[in-house]
Scaffold this motif. Sequence first.
Motif, PDB file in Angstrom:
ATOM      1  N   GLU A  12       0.841  -1.207   0.000  1.00  0.00           N
ATOM      2  CA  GLU A  12       0.000   0.000   0.000  1.00  0.00           C
ATOM      3  C   GLU A  12       0.877   1.259   0.000  1.00  0.00           C
ATOM      4  O   GLU A  12       0.652   2.188  -0.772  1.00  0.00           O
ATOM      5  CB  GLU A  12      -0.921   0.006   1.228  1.00  0.00           C
ATOM      6  CG  GLU A  12      -1.879   1.197   1.235  1.00  0.00           C
ATOM      7  CD  GLU A  12      -2.573   1.396   2.578  1.00  0.00           C
ATOM      8  OE1 GLU A  12      -2.133   0.828   3.583  1.00  0.00           O
ATOM      9  OE2 GLU A  12      -3.549   2.174   2.600  1.00  0.00           O
ATOM     10  N   LEU A  16       1.273   4.094  -2.985  1.00  0.00           N
ATOM     11  CA  LEU A  16       1.062   5.536  -2.785  1.00  0.00           C
ATOM     12  C   LEU A  16       2.291   6.338  -3.240  1.00  0.00           C
ATOM     13  O   LEU A  16       2.173   7.406  -3.821  1.00  0.00           O
ATOM     14  CB  LEU A  16       0.751   5.830  -1.312  1.00  0.00           C
ATOM     15  CG  LEU A  16      -0.621   5.365  -0.824  1.00  0.00           C
ATOM     16  CD1 LEU A  16      -0.703   5.388   0.703  1.00  0.00           C
ATOM     17  CD2 LEU A  16      -1.727   6.246  -1.417  1.00  0.00           C
ATOM     18  N   SER A  38      15.917   6.615  -6.254  1.00  0.00           N
ATOM     19  CA  SER A  38      16.386   6.954  -4.897  1.00  0.00           C
ATOM     20  C   SER A  38      15.434   7.921  -4.198  1.00  0.00           C
ATOM     21  O   SER A  38      15.210   7.841  -2.984  1.00  0.00           O
ATOM     22  CB  SER A  38      17.794   7.540  -4.953  1.00  0.00           C
ATOM     23  OG  SER A  38      17.812   8.709  -5.741  1.00  0.00           O
ATOM     24  N   LEU A  39      14.817   8.855  -4.966  1.00  0.00           N
ATOM     25  CA  LEU A  39      13.850   9.793  -4.388  1.00  0.00           C
ATOM     26  C   LEU A  39      12.651   9.021  -3.824  1.00  0.00           C
ATOM     27  O   LEU A  39      12.244   9.216  -2.677  1.00  0.00           O
ATOM     28  CB  LEU A  39      13.399  10.790  -5.469  1.00  0.00           C
ATOM     29  CG  LEU A  39      12.175  11.631  -5.147  1.00  0.00           C
ATOM     30  CD1 LEU A  39      12.447  12.566  -3.984  1.00  0.00           C
ATOM     31  CD2 LEU A  39      11.745  12.446  -6.367  1.00  0.00           C
ATOM     32  N   HIS A  41      12.538   5.958  -3.075  1.00  0.00           N
ATOM     33  CA  HIS A  41      12.970   5.047  -2.012  1.00  0.00           C
ATOM     34  C   HIS A  41      12.992   5.785  -0.658  1.00  0.00           C
ATOM     35  O   HIS A  41      12.512   5.257   0.351  1.00  0.00           O
ATOM     36  CB  HIS A  41      14.353   4.484  -2.327  1.00  0.00           C
ATOM     37  CG  HIS A  41      14.758   3.366  -1.415  1.00  0.00           C
ATOM     38  ND1 HIS A  41      14.054   2.180  -1.334  1.00  0.00           N
ATOM     39  CD2 HIS A  41      15.786   3.260  -0.529  1.00  0.00           C
ATOM     40  CE1 HIS A  41      14.631   1.397  -0.437  1.00  0.00           C
ATOM     41  NE2 HIS A  41      15.687   2.030   0.080  1.00  0.00           N
ATOM     42  N   VAL A  42      13.519   7.006  -0.673  1.00  0.00           N
ATOM     43  CA  VAL A  42      13.541   7.787   0.571  1.00  0.00           C
ATOM     44  C   VAL A  42      12.100   8.089   1.013  1.00  0.00           C
ATOM     45  O   VAL A  42      11.763   7.983   2.200  1.00  0.00           O
ATOM     46  CB  VAL A  42      14.338   9.104   0.376  1.00  0.00           C
ATOM     47  CG1 VAL A  42      14.145  10.025   1.577  1.00  0.00           C
ATOM     48  CG2 VAL A  42      15.805   8.808   0.172  1.00  0.00           C
ATOM     49  N   GLU A  43      11.237   8.420   0.062  1.00  0.00           N
ATOM     50  CA  GLU A  43       9.827   8.690   0.415  1.00  0.00           C
ATOM     51  C   GLU A  43       9.171   7.444   1.006  1.00  0.00           C
ATOM     52  O   GLU A  43       8.367   7.528   1.935  1.00  0.00           O
ATOM     53  CB  GLU A  43       9.063   9.185  -0.818  1.00  0.00           C
ATOM     54  CG  GLU A  43       9.493  10.589  -1.227  1.00  0.00           C
ATOM     55  CD  GLU A  43       8.692  11.147  -2.393  1.00  0.00           C
ATOM     56  OE1 GLU A  43       8.618  12.370  -2.515  1.00  0.00           O
ATOM     57  OE2 GLU A  43       8.151  10.350  -3.189  1.00  0.00           O
ATOM     58  N   ILE A  45      10.726   4.991   2.612  1.00  0.00           N
ATOM     59  CA  ILE A  45      11.276   4.801   3.968  1.00  0.00           C
ATOM     60  C   ILE A  45      10.552   5.723   4.953  1.00  0.00           C
ATOM     61  O   ILE A  45      10.120   5.309   6.033  1.00  0.00           O
ATOM     62  CB  ILE A  45      12.798   5.091   3.987  1.00  0.00           C
ATOM     63  CG1 ILE A  45      13.554   4.133   3.075  1.00  0.00           C
ATOM     64  CG2 ILE A  45      13.342   5.048   5.429  1.00  0.00           C
ATOM     65  CD1 ILE A  45      13.551   2.694   3.532  1.00  0.00           C
ATOM     66  N   PHE A  46      10.402   7.001   4.550  1.00  0.00           N
ATOM     67  CA  PHE A  46       9.704   7.971   5.417  1.00  0.00           C
ATOM     68  C   PHE A  46       8.281   7.478   5.724  1.00  0.00           C
ATOM     69  O   PHE A  46       7.805   7.548   6.854  1.00  0.00           O
ATOM     70  CB  PHE A  46       9.604   9.335   4.742  1.00  0.00           C
ATOM     71  CG  PHE A  46      10.891  10.132   4.745  1.00  0.00           C
ATOM     72  CD1 PHE A  46      11.888   9.892   5.671  1.00  0.00           C
ATOM     73  CD2 PHE A  46      11.075  11.161   3.819  1.00  0.00           C
ATOM     74  CE1 PHE A  46      13.052  10.649   5.679  1.00  0.00           C
ATOM     75  CE2 PHE A  46      12.234  11.922   3.818  1.00  0.00           C
ATOM     76  CZ  PHE A  46      13.227  11.652   4.742  1.00  0.00           C
ATOM     77  N   MET A  47       7.587   7.002   4.694  1.00  0.00           N
ATOM     78  CA  MET A  47       6.187   6.612   4.888  1.00  0.00           C
ATOM     79  C   MET A  47       6.081   5.351   5.751  1.00  0.00           C
ATOM     80  O   MET A  47       5.203   5.259   6.612  1.00  0.00           O
ATOM     81  CB  MET A  47       5.485   6.403   3.537  1.00  0.00           C
ATOM     82  CG  MET A  47       3.972   6.269   3.701  1.00  0.00           C
ATOM     83  SD  MET A  47       3.098   6.085   2.154  1.00  0.00           S
ATOM     84  CE  MET A  47       3.162   7.726   1.495  1.00  0.00           C
ATOM     85  N   GLU A  49       8.198   4.416   8.043  1.00  0.00           N
ATOM     86  CA  GLU A  49       8.500   4.824   9.422  1.00  0.00           C
ATOM     87  C   GLU A  49       7.280   5.506  10.046  1.00  0.00           C
ATOM     88  O   GLU A  49       6.967   5.305  11.213  1.00  0.00           O
ATOM     89  CB  GLU A  49       9.718   5.756   9.438  1.00  0.00           C
ATOM     90  CG  GLU A  49      11.018   5.036   9.100  1.00  0.00           C
ATOM     91  CD  GLU A  49      12.239   5.942   9.147  1.00  0.00           C
ATOM     92  OE1 GLU A  49      13.349   5.404   9.274  1.00  0.00           O
ATOM     93  OE2 GLU A  49      12.087   7.184   9.046  1.00  0.00           O
ATOM     94  N   ASP A  50       6.608   6.285   9.218  1.00  0.00           N
ATOM     95  CA  ASP A  50       5.393   6.978   9.636  1.00  0.00           C
ATOM     96  C   ASP A  50       4.319   5.966  10.066  1.00  0.00           C
ATOM     97  O   ASP A  50       3.660   6.114  11.087  1.00  0.00           O
ATOM     98  CB  ASP A  50       4.920   7.812   8.431  1.00  0.00           C
ATOM     99  CG  ASP A  50       3.811   8.780   8.769  1.00  0.00           C
ATOM    100  OD1 ASP A  50       3.693   9.116   9.947  1.00  0.00           O
ATOM    101  OD2 ASP A  50       3.071   9.161   7.853  1.00  0.00           O
ATOM    102  N   ARG A  51       4.168   4.892   9.276  1.00  0.00           N
ATOM    103  CA  ARG A  51       3.104   3.918   9.499  1.00  0.00           C
ATOM    104  C   ARG A  51       3.428   2.946  10.627  1.00  0.00           C
ATOM    105  O   ARG A  51       2.543   2.501  11.343  1.00  0.00           O
ATOM    106  CB  ARG A  51       2.851   3.105   8.211  1.00  0.00           C
ATOM    107  CG  ARG A  51       2.149   3.881   7.121  1.00  0.00           C
ATOM    108  CD  ARG A  51       0.688   4.092   7.469  1.00  0.00           C
ATOM    109  NE  ARG A  51      -0.113   2.917   7.148  1.00  0.00           N
ATOM    110  CZ  ARG A  51      -1.144   2.502   7.855  1.00  0.00           C
ATOM    111  NH1 ARG A  51      -1.472   3.140   8.949  1.00  0.00           N
ATOM    112  NH2 ARG A  51      -1.842   1.446   7.486  1.00  0.00           N
ATOM    113  N   PHE A  56      14.520   3.063  10.654  1.00  0.00           N
ATOM    114  CA  PHE A  56      15.500   2.186  10.010  1.00  0.00           C
ATOM    115  C   PHE A  56      16.855   2.878   9.971  1.00  0.00           C
ATOM    116  O   PHE A  56      16.923   4.099   9.760  1.00  0.00           O
ATOM    117  CB  PHE A  56      15.042   1.843   8.579  1.00  0.00           C
ATOM    118  CG  PHE A  56      13.653   1.259   8.529  1.00  0.00           C
ATOM    119  CD1 PHE A  56      13.356   0.088   9.214  1.00  0.00           C
ATOM    120  CD2 PHE A  56      12.641   1.886   7.829  1.00  0.00           C
ATOM    121  CE1 PHE A  56      12.069  -0.451   9.184  1.00  0.00           C
ATOM    122  CE2 PHE A  56      11.357   1.354   7.793  1.00  0.00           C
ATOM    123  CZ  PHE A  56      11.071   0.187   8.476  1.00  0.00           C
ATOM    124  N   SER A  61      18.260   1.006   5.419  1.00  0.00           N
ATOM    125  CA  SER A  61      17.546   1.736   4.349  1.00  0.00           C
ATOM    126  C   SER A  61      18.215   1.501   3.011  1.00  0.00           C
ATOM    127  O   SER A  61      17.551   1.282   1.998  1.00  0.00           O
ATOM    128  CB  SER A  61      17.524   3.239   4.640  1.00  0.00           C
ATOM    129  OG  SER A  61      16.960   3.487   5.890  1.00  0.00           O
TER     130      SER A  61
END
Lengths: 80, 579
Positions: A12, A16, A38-39, A41-43, A45-47, A49-51, A56, A61
């Motif tokens: 999911e 997104l 890579s952009l 991928h970072v997004e 990772i952020f999402m 971590e958010d969920r 990480f 990462s």
Amino acid sequence: MPEGDIDTLVRECLSLVLGRPVDADTPLDRRHDADWDSLRHVELIFMLEDRTGMRFTEAESTGLQSVDDIVALIRSRHEA
Amino acid sequence: MNKIAENLTDDDRAGEHHAALARADWQNALFATPPSRYRLSQLKPQWPLTPLNIQVYRNHPFEFVAGQVPVFAAYAGFDTHFSYSDYDDTLAFTDTVAGDLGILWLDYSRYDASMEGEQLLDWLLERIARLGELSPAPLLVCNRAPLDERADAFNRRLADRLEAVADTFLCDLSAIRKELGDDYFDERNLALAGSPLSNAACMELARSFGLEWIPAAIAPRLKSIVVDLDNTLYAGVAEEDGIAALRLEDTHRALQEQLAALAASGILLAACTKNDPETVQRIFRERRDFPLGIENFCCVSANWASKARGVADIAGKLSIGTDAMLFVDDNPAEIAAVASAHPGIHTLLAGASPVSTVDVLKRFPRLGSRHARPEDSLRAADLRANRLRADIRARAIDDSEYLASLDMKLAFHLNPARLRGRLRELSAKTNRFNTGLRRFSEREIAARLDNDEDIVVAVGLRDRLSDSGIIAALFGHHKRDAVVIDEICISCRALGRELEAVILLEMFDRIMHLADAPDLVVRFTEGPKNATAAQCLDSVLGSAVPTGPGLREYHCQRRNLPEAPGRQYVRILWEMHNA
């Protein structure tokens, strides 16, 4: 969290971030997916971590290359 | 009910109704601390958006911020699309593209080895001026994020110097850096994608760009907040619970203090409530613990009619469009009904806990005071004075006695560079008295102020009841033996004091005299609302010559300019700036 739920959550989030459907059971690997750069991928990772509330490390990462890798990492954190 | 609302179809009303409720649903996600990337990614706007092409000039990645801007900008009504320059420390602007807005996104530490302080600022301002020549789009300029004395000094000087540059707006990254502390950076991302920004920094920066900085650079500040009373400014219902039982929690106090601060910065505060007028007077008279007093409200609509009608009444009394209003109410049904009746009105659903209302107001698009002008704070006093003027007029024997009693003074400023922002505002916002409808940008006005062939006049008005500030502008140029007027605009607030002809004829006569030009040409463009301006020109200059569809020109010689009726009631002063 059951593995199926983790897989659903990862797909999911990836859907997104990539802006396209990510079907269940389709193996996805960023080395073979031009959209998963890579952009993104970072997004992702952020999402994640958010969920999950997890954080990480840089090594984790960088090492995550596929949906399966991510599911395995989150599962191992849950089991720890 | 206003005229626009009368012309709405049922589909229009349903669309506005749903959009207002959808926007209210977004509030919790958009204004959360911190905002959740996951929740935001699921929001899809259900209302029309204005496309906005944004060109980013940069020397480090912006994509991590830009990726989150669209959802915030959508709440503000914009559909943002980003284009990027190469990473270019030299700011050569070789790939400048036409856009609606530019963003200068720089990692200033990359210049530390070669330039510092004032030298860096000189170079940066020269580059910004060069960009202004290449692109007419407004420009957002980011300051230094690191927290140290050198960065603070640089940021203060940058803010000072940008004040003098047309159509540039400062983005205060250092404020977000201070708020987030060490959480602003995330070293992992430097290794992963070449950006040191953390998730929290990306989200806060995107929120500031989308809700505050981009809307403030593109659209004018909202003029008015119309606020409900019961269960919004306090807990309880005055008519049912009794005034003494109304509860002022800390969160209500914070909201009232914030509204008072916004009113002091020039936002016109109005109340729209289903209460008896006497009850409203008693609430503010008896509850001395309320930070807000009745004197903070420019207008109160207290009755049992619909709030849509109340909003229309307030808009009429304040002489503003409902699209310049923010309506705040705790009842979703009222929000939806007002939005249905007044397309374009901005709405905010006050939460069960007003803390969220405070949080939303702090960041609400086009409400911040960063572009507040002196005229904003004069506006409320001027509107209050209008009520006194109406009383004086009603008691006067005739118009002559009324006008003489006002003791009016008009101050004409020729080529006033310092009034550039206000001149742009007049050109952009006036509708009823706007002869050219040119909607000049600040940069275009700055160019006219610099050009010897152009003429720019600003007009200030005060009388014994209030200082109305700068209420009129003229933009013209020399052409052989003639002075050609491209646009004249007069604020609605100044209409009704029989001054229009005095202002026009005084400007025409003086600038023709200074230019030694015997002939006058006034260009007129017909618009949906500027019949008032046409009637005034007809009365002053006679009939006009058609020059195209919706276009005409008035011609007159200086020696034939008539005497201005009402001139004897006004004292006139001219101030030459760089004439």
